[in-house]
Design an enzyme around this catalytic site. Structure first.
Site, short mmCIF file in Angstrom:
data_model
loop_
_atom_site.label_atom_id
_atom_site.label_comp_id
_atom_site.label_asym_id
_atom_site.label_seq_id
_atom_site.Cartn_x
_atom_site.Cartn_y
_atom_site.Cartn_z
N TYR A 191 0.84 -1.20 0.00
CA TYR A 191 0.00 0.00 0.00
C TYR A 191 0.88 1.25 0.00
O TYR A 191 0.60 2.22 -0.73
CB TYR A 191 -0.92 0.00 1.22
CG TYR A 191 -1.96 1.09 1.22
CD1 TYR A 191 -3.20 0.90 0.63
CD2 TYR A 191 -1.70 2.34 1.81
CE1 TYR A 191 -4.15 1.91 0.63
CE2 TYR A 191 -2.65 3.35 1.81
CZ TYR A 191 -3.87 3.13 1.22
OH TYR A 191 -4.82 4.13 1.21
N LYS B 169 0.78 4.18 -3.06
CA LYS B 169 0.35 5.56 -2.88
C LYS B 169 1.48 6.56 -3.09
O LYS B 169 1.26 7.67 -3.58
CB LYS B 169 -0.29 5.73 -1.51
CG LYS B 169 -1.55 4.88 -1.34
CD LYS B 169 -2.50 5.03 -2.52
CE LYS B 169 -3.69 4.12 -2.43
NZ LYS B 169 -4.58 4.22 -3.62
#
Length: 302
Positions: A172, A176
């Site tokens: 993750y 991002k």
């Protein structure tokens, strides 16, 4: 603020931030192509009720022209066909919003890379990075045919925040951070063509899935603050939509080329508010909370 005559593509507009952006671009008068995998006749693995047809209808009802196109942005030929259709039907592309995601059910918080499911982790990266690059590859040549084009890479967290805050999963975290860097890199290529690229993060987003997770609706969302006080800084998907619309309508948007922006930060620049008249500034709030040494959950904002 008018986007009459402008053509936008919001890639990943089935729900959440993408839907809010599509609706607000429609409200400004734009023609908006909205893409995603879930239609009224076919669901994605999300097994969610939201559809791209609904998003297109909302954009039209807001004052624009919404056009729903089912596209899996991991399939280059499908993306190529989408851009060819846009060229054939409209002859231009002024705004590209890369909001493709799809990883909510794949990431595992607080697990190191050797503990996290590898297949799911690698798919997160494909969904968050490959899709954006495939879409940019095919759509940007049309966008740069006219000066003034805008590319928005939607992410979670500003570059400043993500630079020194671990996002609780290697996969993750990389997904991002990558969107912020992609916008910076695209900015270098787009500047000579008079186009602008930025990354943009909403704050703590009251998306359909987030409201469901807290057991509330948009009408009674404040009830969730009894259990999570920080939820008071949350915002609707329309708030980040208004950020994109304001930026797209700004003739001087190039001053932001390559920058990492937030919905709350742009609200301070352009003066727009959320649907309830508030002007939340999530990432400034998070910085203040962290500096004060208090605990806060900075995950799942999208």
């Amino acid at each position: 603020m008018s986007l009459e005559g402008k053509v936008a593509l919001v890639a990943g507009a089935t729900r959440g931030a993408g839907r809010g952006i599509a609706v607000e671009l429609g409200a400004a008068g734009a023609t908006v192509y909205v893409t995603g995998r879930t239609t009224r006749g076919q669901q994605s693995e999300y097994q969610r009720p939201e559809t791209i047809e609904e998003t297109a209808e909302l954009a039209t009802a807001a004052g624009g022209k919404g056009i729903a196109v089912q596209v899996d942005h991991l399939e280059p030929e499908a993306v190529k066909a989408l851009v060819e259709r846009t060229r054939r039907e409209e002859g231009r592309l002024d705004i590209l919003v890369n909001d493709i995601w799809g990883g909510e059910k794949l990431f595992e918080w607080n697990k190191s890379v050797w503990e996290h499911n590898l297949e799911n982790g690698l798919r997160i990266l494909r969904l968050a990075i490959d899709t954006h690059l495939i879409t940019a590859h095919y759509a940007l040549p049309l966008l740069i045919e006219r000066p003034g084009g805008l590319l928005v890479e939607v992410t979670d967290g500003t570059a400043k925040y993500n630079a020194d805050h671990y996002r609780l999963s290697p996969f993750y975290d990389l997904a991002k951070v990558s969107a912020n860097r992609m916008a910076w890199a695209h900015a270098k290529d787009l500047a000579p063509h008079g186009a602008t690229a930025v990354s943009l993060t909403p704050g703590w987003l009251r998306s359909e899935m987030m409201l469901e997770a807290f057991g509330v609706t948009e009408e009674n969302w404040r009830d969730a603050t009894k259990h999570q006080p920080h939820f008071v800084i949350s915002e609707t998907p329309r708030f980040v939509g208004r950020a994109v619309a304001a930026l797209a309508a700004d003739p001087d948007k190039a001053r932001f080329n390559g920058q990492s922006l937030s919905s709350g930060g742009l609200a301070q620049v352009y003066g727009f508010t959320d649907l309830d008249g508030s002007r939340p500034d999530c990432w400034r709030y998070m910085d203040e909370v962290m500096e004060a040494g208090k605990e806060a959950d900075a995950t799942g904002y999208r």
